[in-house]
Design a protein around this motif. Structure first.
Motif, mmCIF file in Angstrom:
data_model
loop_
_atom_site.group_PDB
_atom_site.id
_atom_site.type_symbol
_atom_site.label_atom_id
_atom_site.label_comp_id
_atom_site.label_asym_id
_atom_site.label_seq_id
_atom_site.Cartn_x
_atom_site.Cartn_y
_atom_site.Cartn_z
ATOM 1 N N GLY A 97 17.682 90.497 32.887
ATOM 2 C CA GLY A 97 18.980 90.800 33.481
ATOM 3 C C GLY A 97 19.754 91.867 32.746
ATOM 4 N N LYS A 98 19.275 92.228 31.580
ATOM 5 C CA LYS A 98 19.938 93.272 30.790
ATOM 6 C C LYS A 98 19.251 94.617 30.906
ATOM 7 C CE LYS A 98 21.567 90.092 27.156
ATOM 8 N NZ LYS A 98 21.423 89.709 25.724
ATOM 9 N N PRO A 100 16.662 97.086 33.421
ATOM 10 C CA PRO A 100 15.785 97.407 34.553
ATOM 11 C C PRO A 100 14.379 97.772 34.095
ATOM 12 C CG PRO A 100 17.905 98.510 34.787
ATOM 13 C CD PRO A 100 17.876 97.928 33.414
ATOM 14 N N PRO A 138 25.467 85.783 35.983
ATOM 15 C CA PRO A 138 25.434 87.237 36.220
ATOM 16 C C PRO A 138 24.107 87.876 35.826
ATOM 17 C CG PRO A 138 27.505 86.579 35.187
ATOM 18 C CD PRO A 138 26.609 85.388 35.132
ATOM 19 N N PHE A 139 23.520 87.393 34.743
ATOM 20 C CA PHE A 139 22.223 87.936 34.313
ATOM 21 C C PHE A 139 21.123 87.563 35.308
ATOM 22 C CE2 PHE A 139 24.714 87.472 30.418
ATOM 23 C CZ PHE A 139 24.578 88.741 29.869
ATOM 24 N N ARG A 142 21.334 89.959 38.326
ATOM 25 C CA ARG A 142 20.848 91.293 37.953
ATOM 26 C C ARG A 142 19.338 91.273 37.743
ATOM 27 N NH1 ARG A 142 25.802 91.820 34.879
ATOM 28 N NH2 ARG A 142 24.733 91.275 32.925
ATOM 29 N N LYS A 145 17.686 91.437 41.094
ATOM 30 C CA LYS A 145 17.810 92.768 41.693
ATOM 31 C C LYS A 145 16.878 93.769 41.007
ATOM 32 C CE LYS A 145 22.569 92.311 43.402
ATOM 33 N NZ LYS A 145 23.967 92.794 43.286
ATOM 34 N N TYR A 146 16.793 93.702 39.688
ATOM 35 C CA TYR A 146 15.923 94.622 38.959
ATOM 36 C C TYR A 146 14.445 94.371 39.293
ATOM 37 C CZ TYR A 146 20.033 95.667 36.025
ATOM 38 O OH TYR A 146 21.264 96.043 35.565
ATOM 39 N N THR A 189 28.530 83.322 41.541
ATOM 40 C CA THR A 189 27.099 83.633 41.423
ATOM 41 C C THR A 189 26.367 83.346 42.716
ATOM 42 O OG1 THR A 189 27.116 83.134 39.060
ATOM 43 C CG2 THR A 189 24.982 83.133 40.164
#
Length: 510
Positions: A97-98, A100, A138-139, A142, A145-146, A189
């Motif tokens: 999540g940090k 991509p 949140p992570f 993400r 999505k990544y 979320t």
């Protein structure tokens, strides 16, 4: 005149077009439900990956979920045609999540590397992250999505869906289902999660455990309601707002989640049950964790899923489910029941009777093995063993020193393993179970400990001795049933064939 001819020809072919469109619709929009199984690895004496896959094939399991991207299991699943859901561990979620680039590297290493040899159809990102690591929300989004972006870059996004399994704990009061909503503290979320699933045409992954629902209910609901046993009309649970009748807690939990999704103004997001099962043993205060209850629940769950219907509020939306789990993870922490959810022992034997799984086998089929005869001449057995492992092409690595089938270290044991491996591979090409009279077929499974013998169906009985006939079990509806496939290439070929046929017919109108 031309317009009249076209109109006549169109009416002449109108019925044909309707049939073709119906076929296209059936192929692309009808979903046949399936039952899969989870494979956890916190298991003492976990069998080698190749043996695990052999068990999956023997039990005709067509879909599996892995909690991580175990390289050994993935390699063993190559060319097996089994559909695989791989997992991102909770520990990996924060990292992906940090970054991509980390997500792209994960896809390249754990997904793209194995396709098309392995039919990977989904990625489960974490496990119940929102309730086990609430601050990681949140992570989580993400990371999903990544990962999806990396799948798009690899042209795999149509085959591989991305989602994240959630527990029922993200839903507030789950009964009556029509009033259920997500815990509002998680909406920051859950809302973007649902947006992601809707945009990517993915599905909501849900872990459904009526066992825990029944335990928390403190006797409010009857045990039969949790076990998916039929309830008489006067005992069914009725939602006072919709007047829908619920005969089991499984369906009620599904509908509570569907209503929670709708409460945030989302629709057409199907649910896939990523975990459901019942413990077969527990501690002194876990009186409902029994083999009898586990047998009833798992068999009823399989029957419920394979009937192809959805829950009362979504009756035409079939539900797919993964049974929890293949082996009991006895190394997991927690109460005794946490360690006893498996349906198989590590030697491949069923822990309890799986009658509904076996019922899809027709005729007098049984599982047969080729083993050394009792009292056979040791010299002839050694000659047969040498031939099977050499010219016969049997894979005898398992009976080498230190391997799973080496013990007991004697010629009868080693010959039995080699004979069986040869026979299972070669019977379709004329191979027999004879070896100069030193071998025989049997229905008795010779597997022991972590040494697993692979059997095969024998429809006619044949040359067998010892043991009762054992039905070949299956987690599938049968050999002639169609399963949901995520192979975009196959769908594209079918689509282009039908489209070409339609265009060819249309040319006659001109």
């Amino acid at each position: 005149m031309f317009e009249v001819d076209v109109l006549v020809n169109w009416r002449r072919h109108e019925k044909w077009f309707a049939i073709v469109l119906l076929l296209v619709s059936a192929m692309f929009f009808h979903v046949r439900a399936f039952v899969g199984i989870n494979i956890g690895t916190h298991v003492s004496n976990l069998p080698p990956a190749s043996n695990v896959v052999s068990m999956l094939k023997l039990y005709k399991i067509t879909h599996v979920r892995l909690y991580d991207a175990d390289a050994q299991l993935l390699k063993a699943l190559a060319n097996s045609s089994i559909e695989v859901m791989v997992g991102v561990t909770n520990e990996e979620v924060l990292k992906l999540g940090k970054s991509p680039s980390a997500a792209a590297a994960w896809i390249n290493k754990n997904v793209a590397l194995y396709i098309p040899a392995i039919n990977i159809t989904a990625i489960a990102v974490g496990s119940e992250v929102l309730t086990s690591i609430p601050n990681a929300g949140p992570f989580l989004i993400r990371a999903m999505k990544y990962l999806h972006k990396a799948l798009v870059a690899a042209n795999l996004n149509l085959q591989v869906k991305v989602s994240t399994p959630q527990s029922m704990d993200v839903v507030l009061t789950s009964f009556p289902p029509s009033t259920a909503t997500f815990n509002s503290s998680l909406n920051s979320t859950i809302y973007p999660l649902l947006q992601f699933l809707k945009t990517t045409k993915s599905y909501y992954m849900l872990n459904v455990y009526p066992y825990y629902g029944y335990m928390k209910g403190n006797g409010i609901f009857p045990l039969d309601y949790a076990l998916l046993r039929p309830l008489s009309i006067n005992r069914r649970i009725v939602d006072p707002n919709t007047l829908l009748h619920y005969t089991n807690m499984f369906d009620a939990m599904l509908d509570a989640t569907y209503h929670s999704i709708k409460s945030l103004n989302f629709s057409d997001i199907p649910i896939v049950v990523t975990e459901s099962g019942w413990p077969w043993s527990g501690g002194a205060n876990e009186t409902y964790a029994t083999k009898k209850n586990a047998e009833i629940y798992v068999n009823n769950l399989i029957s419920r899923v394979l009937n192809g219907s959805g829950p009362p509020s979504e009756p035409t939306n079939p539900v797919n489910a993964y049974v929890y789990e293949l082996f009991s993870e006895d190394q997991k922490p927690g109460p005794m029941s946490e360690k006893n959810w498996g349906v198989l022992l590590t030697n491949g034997s069923a822990i309890y009777r799986l009658s509904l799984i076996s019922s899809s086998v027709t005729g007098s089929s049984s599982v047969v093995y080729c083993v050394a005869k009792d009292g056979a001449d040791p010299g002839k057995l050694q000659s047969g063993l040498n031939w099977a492992c050499g010219q016969g092409g049997a894979n005898c690595s398992a009976i080498q020193p230190g391997q799973t089938c080496f013990l007991p270290d004697n010629v009868v044991n080693h010959a039995s393993y080699a004979y069986n491996d040869y026979y299972q591979k070669m019977q379709g090409n004329g191979g027999t179970c004879d070896f100069e009279g030193t071998a025989t077929l049997t229905n008795t499974n010779p597997s022991h400990g972590s040494c697993v013998y692979i059997g095969s169906a024998n429809a006619g009985g044949g040359n067998t001795d010892g043991g009762a006939s054992v039905p070949a079990p299956s987690l599938s509806p049968g050999p002639f049933s169609s399963f949901r496939s995520s192979s975009s290439k196959l769908k594209a070929q079918l689509f282009h064939f039908l489209l070409s046929s339609m265009l060819l017919s249309a040319s006659f109108l001109l």
